[in-house]
Design an enzyme around this catalytic site. Structure first.
Site, mmCIF file in Angstrom:
data_model
loop_
_atom_site.group_PDB
_atom_site.id
_atom_site.type_symbol
_atom_site.label_atom_id
_atom_site.label_comp_id
_atom_site.label_asym_id
_atom_site.label_seq_id
_atom_site.Cartn_x
_atom_site.Cartn_y
_atom_site.Cartn_z
ATOM 1 N N ARG A 198 7.030 0.590 -5.923
ATOM 2 C CA ARG A 198 6.647 2.008 -5.806
ATOM 3 C C ARG A 198 7.403 2.656 -4.876
ATOM 4 O O ARG A 198 7.772 4.018 -4.754
ATOM 5 C CB ARG A 198 5.292 1.709 -5.757
ATOM 6 C CG ARG A 198 4.368 3.214 -5.465
ATOM 7 C CD ARG A 198 3.038 3.269 -5.560
ATOM 8 N NE ARG A 198 2.306 3.231 -6.891
ATOM 9 C CZ ARG A 198 2.132 4.190 -7.707
ATOM 10 N NH1 ARG A 198 2.507 5.500 -7.351
ATOM 11 N NH2 ARG A 198 1.676 4.020 -9.055
ATOM 12 N N GLU A 211 -4.770 8.608 -3.469
ATOM 13 C CA GLU A 211 -3.628 8.378 -2.496
ATOM 14 C C GLU A 211 -2.565 9.521 -1.984
ATOM 15 O O GLU A 211 -2.158 9.506 -0.869
ATOM 16 C CB GLU A 211 -2.745 7.138 -3.057
ATOM 17 C CG GLU A 211 -3.475 5.888 -3.140
ATOM 18 C CD GLU A 211 -2.730 4.893 -4.119
ATOM 19 O OE1 GLU A 211 -2.548 5.279 -5.405
ATOM 20 O OE2 GLU A 211 -2.120 4.000 -3.713
HETATM 21 N N1 MTE Z 1 -11.652 6.593 -0.294
HETATM 22 C C1 MTE Z 1 -12.503 5.723 0.451
HETATM 23 N N2 MTE Z 1 -13.490 6.581 0.977
HETATM 24 N N3 MTE Z 1 -12.443 4.798 0.691
HETATM 25 C C2 MTE Z 1 -11.415 3.762 0.236
HETATM 26 O O1 MTE Z 1 -11.263 2.775 0.408
HETATM 27 N N4 MTE Z 1 -9.295 3.879 -1.052
HETATM 28 C C3 MTE Z 1 -8.067 4.558 -1.434
HETATM 29 C C4 MTE Z 1 -8.568 5.892 -2.264
HETATM 30 N N5 MTE Z 1 -9.603 6.608 -1.368
HETATM 31 C C5 MTE Z 1 -10.334 4.585 -0.747
HETATM 32 C C6 MTE Z 1 -10.587 5.986 -0.784
HETATM 33 C C7 MTE Z 1 -7.176 3.985 -2.435
HETATM 34 S S1 MTE Z 1 -5.924 2.942 -1.664
HETATM 35 C C8 MTE Z 1 -7.164 4.045 -3.551
HETATM 36 S S2 MTE Z 1 -5.818 3.363 -4.672
HETATM 37 C C9 MTE Z 1 -8.354 4.985 -4.424
HETATM 38 O O2 MTE Z 1 -8.955 5.542 -3.587
HETATM 39 C C10 MTE Z 1 -8.764 4.267 -5.484
HETATM 40 O O3 MTE Z 1 -9.929 4.962 -5.990
HETATM 41 P P1 MTE Z 1 -9.661 5.845 -7.343
HETATM 42 O O4 MTE Z 1 -8.735 5.281 -8.054
HETATM 43 O O5 MTE Z 1 -10.884 5.872 -7.719
HETATM 44 O O6 MTE Z 1 -9.214 7.238 -6.711
HETATM 45 N N1 HPA Z 2 -0.944 0.513 -6.959
HETATM 46 C C1 HPA Z 2 -1.934 -0.169 -6.430
HETATM 47 N N2 HPA Z 2 -2.254 -1.334 -6.673
HETATM 48 C C2 HPA Z 2 -1.078 -2.072 -7.726
HETATM 49 C C3 HPA Z 2 -0.048 -1.262 -8.179
HETATM 50 C C4 HPA Z 2 -0.149 -0.090 -7.693
HETATM 51 O O1 HPA Z 2 1.046 0.797 -8.157
HETATM 52 N N3 HPA Z 2 0.681 -2.097 -9.022
HETATM 53 C C5 HPA Z 2 0.020 -3.337 -8.879
HETATM 54 N N4 HPA Z 2 -1.041 -3.173 -8.227
HETATM 55 MO MO1 MOS Z 3 -4.863 1.723 -3.465
HETATM 56 S S1 MOS Z 3 -3.488 1.090 -2.246
HETATM 57 O O1 MOS Z 3 -3.633 1.521 -4.846
HETATM 58 O O2 MOS Z 3 -5.841 0.289 -3.543
#
Ligand code: MTE
Ligand code: HPA
Ligand code: MOS
Length: 777
Positions: free
Chosen positions: A320, A723
């Site tokens: 990534r 993210e």
């Molecule tokens: N928001 C909160 N409040 N707490 C979290 O732990 N994790 C982040 C983001 N937002 C997180 C957060 C991360 S690393 C990811 S990948 C996404 O939420 C995952 O959730 P989603 O795919 O439903 O957005």
């Molecule tokens: N994002 C988060 N987690 C993962 C990914 C990614 O792109 N690929 C494998 N695990």
């Molecule tokens: Mo988020 S780093 O893809 O859990």
């Protein structure tokens, strides 16, 4: 025939309803794992952690520990009945260190006792003898020795040597960014409860219930169907509970198996920080060839990450990072190399952005260097390199950028903030202020959505409609605070055209939806939302047929609206129809499934279409630095964030704000510091500084990009949000550089890595003053 009323239901898609546990969060009624009432006979667990960064484990003696009153079980690697391997991608990553301990904090043994105090006391009395070996602690040392946890990755296009040789101008450089602790409010925790025969139920604070299920099954040597993993909510995860939760759950399950009692393992904050993985620090080396207009002709980049002692998710993080080394820019000749360096430190892992932030950090350092070399504004150089529409639109990994809206996003930001006037104000301030200097910088973001590994892009759901019309919703995603559950409930409410309060989301369980992916890569709503919609549509189809029979009209004339089901001007309440379906013996339950279309990825070749679409954003930030103390503050942050047609603008706004502040913490304040023995010395809030409420910029405006439906057919044309906004905080780092550069008359590029701690800022200030004085001579 009269049309069905258009009155909207309460809480459908695109409405700014609050988080499903908002009241629970603020009143303390939302239960986290540690709040669950203790099952009688439950035990508490404690870990024995390696005090050495690298050491052979010679003997583990439990005699003194087992003599502590209340102690019920003790385990080391040799006691594991199954396979001591919880690797998420590769193989051979133990839950408990076997032959060698590979970092300070490596779990070596574990104890379960009646009380936590007893368990901790016994853990201190476990006698482990070590033969100390010499550790490798830094990226450079690992590079020199060629120590990697996974093979080098490469993405290449054109001819890098020719491209560089043919460029009118060239620059070489090196830049670094640090790691980051997740600092979730709820630390890692699991509760394992043995059931009949070989069954084990595990409540885990995990983003990845299926991986915990697999890890526990491997450790216990049982089939997957003997293990059920459940999670209602996490108190934050941020990537730190994607793979790392399996270590905790696995050890709890081993102790539960050994003692035949329920066992809870909850790490104290300091142990959590020492024993579990973090964001990867990166060392980035580049050579860039460009012309006098600032157009990049060729770019050669090396991304070297500190992966820690085992691979964990590092190969995917590197992939990534390389797929975001272009950010928004077209690179004609390009070579991107990624190395996951093996060191005797904790194994680094997923963290919001998953390598993307480090990838973009690298290219933005390059753009900053080019712009300063040419004395051009950063924004000008960027615009000259932006991906085009219909031309210069193919990424180094061969994916055409079909949904490019970066110019629109950047235009919208620059217009909203009047960048020119703002810049003039900063310059005027700096002329009048000898000690405090201000900086201003912008940052564009393009972030790819989907897991690079194509097979991970699938999701499932399970929906039941009960005969009173209330809906039970389950899906493979996990709630970590990001608002996934409310968004998916909104989607299902919209599908059935019933009020949100009619839909109840239940805890994620491997027994309800199997074979799930981690809730990660920001794709939780995209994928689980589509799977839930798929399940709801199936039930709706059956209900429509029953309604058609009841009203004596063709199915096409049945409409769901406003909590009712209409056939012209006749209607039934949604619950009445559900009861009618039951009387007609029609199933009101369905699974749903989704696979992301269009994507493919060849990791070996570094080519494909790894992402379904891109999310865009832009930021402008003002900072002030004190050139005598090195302190810095972000005074103003202005963001424009693309989220397609937002499913929930309140949640998306919160995600953008939180991600930005978390990114700012990574780049400015949060410093992980290891001593020469490889001990992490910043392992608690007293020494590790995460942003507090007073670090939030006093002027902080987040705008969700309006009228920007996803070009791709995502759920209600929304886009992922979790993210992407984190990377907007790179503007803060660039603004600190800008403030330092003002001391050299903006003619020199500052030497300033991240995080920009006071020490680093002071060193960069001294350095640029010295270089400027030399130039003047
Ligand atoms: N928001 C909160 N409040 N707490 C979290 O732990 N994790 C982040 C983001 N937002 C997180 C957060 C991360 S690393 C990811 S990948 C996404 O939420 C995952 O959730 P989603 O795919 O439903 O957005
Ligand atoms: N994002 C988060 N987690 C993962 C990914 C990614 O792109 N690929 C494998 N695990
Ligand atoms: Mo988020 S780093 O893809 O859990």
């Amino acid at each position: 025939m009269t049309a069905a009323p258009v009155q909207r239901i309460k809480g459908g898609v695109h409405s700014a309803v609050r988080h499903e546990s908002a009241v629970g969060h603020v009143t303390g009624r939302a239960a986290y794992l540690d709040d669950l009432p203790a099952v009688p006979g439950s035990l508490e667990a404690a870990l024995v952690l390696s005090p050495h960064a690298h050491a052979r484990i010679v003997t583990v003696d439990f005699a003194r520990a087992l003599a502590v009153p209340g102690v019920r079980a003790a385990i080391a690697a040799g006691d594991i009945p199954g396979r001591n391997d919880i690797a998420p991608i590769l193989k051979g990553e133990p839950a408990l260190a076997g032959g060698v301990a590979e970092y300070v904090g490596h779990p070596v043994a574990a104890i379960a006792a009646d009380t936590l105090d007893q368990a901790r006391e016994a853990a201190r009395l476990v006698d482990v003898t070590y033969e100390v070996l010499s550790p490798v602690l830094g990226i450079e040392e690992a590079l020199e020795r060629g120590l990697l946890v996974s093979p080098e990755q490469k993405i290449e296009r054109g001819d890098i040597a020719k491209g560089l040789a043919g460029s009118p101008l060239r620059l070489k450089g090196e830049v670094r960014c640090g790691g980051q602790d997740h600092f979730y409010l709820e630390g890692q925790i699991a509760l394992a409860v043995p059931g009949e025969e070989r069954d084990m139920v595990v409540w885990s604070s995990t983003q990845h219930p299926t991986e915990v299920q697999h890890g526990v099954a491997h450790l216990l040597g049982v089939p997957f169907n003997a293990v059920t993993v459940e999670v209602r909510r996490m108190g934050g995860a941020f990537g730190g509970k994607e793979s790392q939760a399996t270590i905790i759950a696995g050890i709890a399950a081993l102790l539960a198996w050994k003692s035949r009692r329920p066992v809870k393992l909850r790490l104290a904050r300091d142990d959590d920080m020492v024993a579990t993985g973090k964001r990867h620090p990166f060392l980035i080396r580049y050579e860039v060839g460009f012309d006098a207009e600032g157009r990049i002709h060729a770019l050669d980049m090396l991304y070297a990450a500190n992966a820690g002692n085992v691979a964990d998710l590092s190969p995917a993080v590197i992939a990534r990072a390389l797929c975001h080394a272009d950010n928004c820019y077209y690179l004609p000749h390009v070579r991107l190399r990624g190395l996951a360096c093996k060191t005797n430190t904790v194994s680094n892992t997923a963290f919001r952005g998953f390598g993307g932030p480090q990838g973009m950090f690298g290219i933005e350092a390059v753009i900053d260097a080019v712009a300063r070399h040419l004395r051009l504004p950063l924004e000008t150089v960027r615009r000259r390199n932006f991906y085009g529409i219909g031309r210069n639109d193919v990424t180094p990994y061969g994916m055409t950028v079909e949904d490019n809206i970066i110019e629109r996003v950047v235009d919208e930001l620059e217009r909203a903030v009047d960048l020119k006037t703002w810049r003039n104000e900063i310059d005027a301030f700096n002329r009048a202020s000898p000690v405090v200097k201000k900086g201003l910088a912008t940052m564009p973001v393009k972030f790819g959505i989907s897991f690079n590994l194509t097979s991970l892009n699938q999701a499932g759901a399970l929906v039941h409609v009960y005969t009173d019309g209330s809906v039970h919703l389950n899906h493979g995603g996990t709630e970590m605070g990001q608002g996934l559950f409310v968004k998916i409930a909104q989607i299902v409410a919209e599908a059935f055209q019933i009020d949100l309060e009619q839909v109840r989301v239940s805890a994620t369980s491997t027994g309800k939806v199997p074979n799930t992916s981690a809730t990660a890569a920001s794709s939780g709503t995209d994928m689980n939302g589509m799977a839930a919609l798929n399940a709801a549509e199936q039930i709706k189809g059956r209900m429509a047929e029953v309604a058609a029979g009841h009203f004596g009209v063709p199915v096409g004339e049945i409409a769901f609206a406003d909590n009712r089901v209409f056939a012209g001007n006749k209607s039934l309440a949604f619950g009445e129809l559900a009861a009618l379906c039951w009387r007609n013996r029609v199933s009101l339950s369905s699974t749903g499934f989704y696979r992301t279309p269009k994507i493919h990825w060849d990791g070996q070749a570094g080519q494909g279409r790894p992402f379904y679409y891109f999310v865009y954003g832009a930021a402008a930030c003002e900072v002030a630095i004190d050139t005598l103390t090195g302190e810095m503050r972000c005074l103003r942050a202005e963001l424009v964030q693309d989220c397609g047609l937002s499913l929930n603008p309140a949640i998306d706004l919160g995600q953008a704000e939180g991600a930005f502040v978390q990114g700012m913490g990574w780049l400015t304040a949060e410093e992980l510091w290891w001593d020469k023995e490889g001990r992490l010395r910043t392992h608690g809030p007293s020494t590790y500084k995460i942003p507090g409420s007073r670090d939030v910029p006093p002027v902080f405006n987040v705008r969700l990009l309006p009228n920007a439906p996803n070009r791709e057919a995502t759920v209600f044309r929304s886009k992922a949000i979790g993210e992407p906004p984190l990377m907007l905080a790179i503007a803060v780092w660039l603004a600190v550089r800008d403030a330092v550069a003002s001391l050299g008359g903006h003619r020199l590029a500052p030497a300033l890595d991240a995080p920009t701690t006071p020490q680093r800022i002071l060193a960069a200030v001294d350095d640029i003053k010295a270089r400027a004085a030399n130039m003047g001579r």
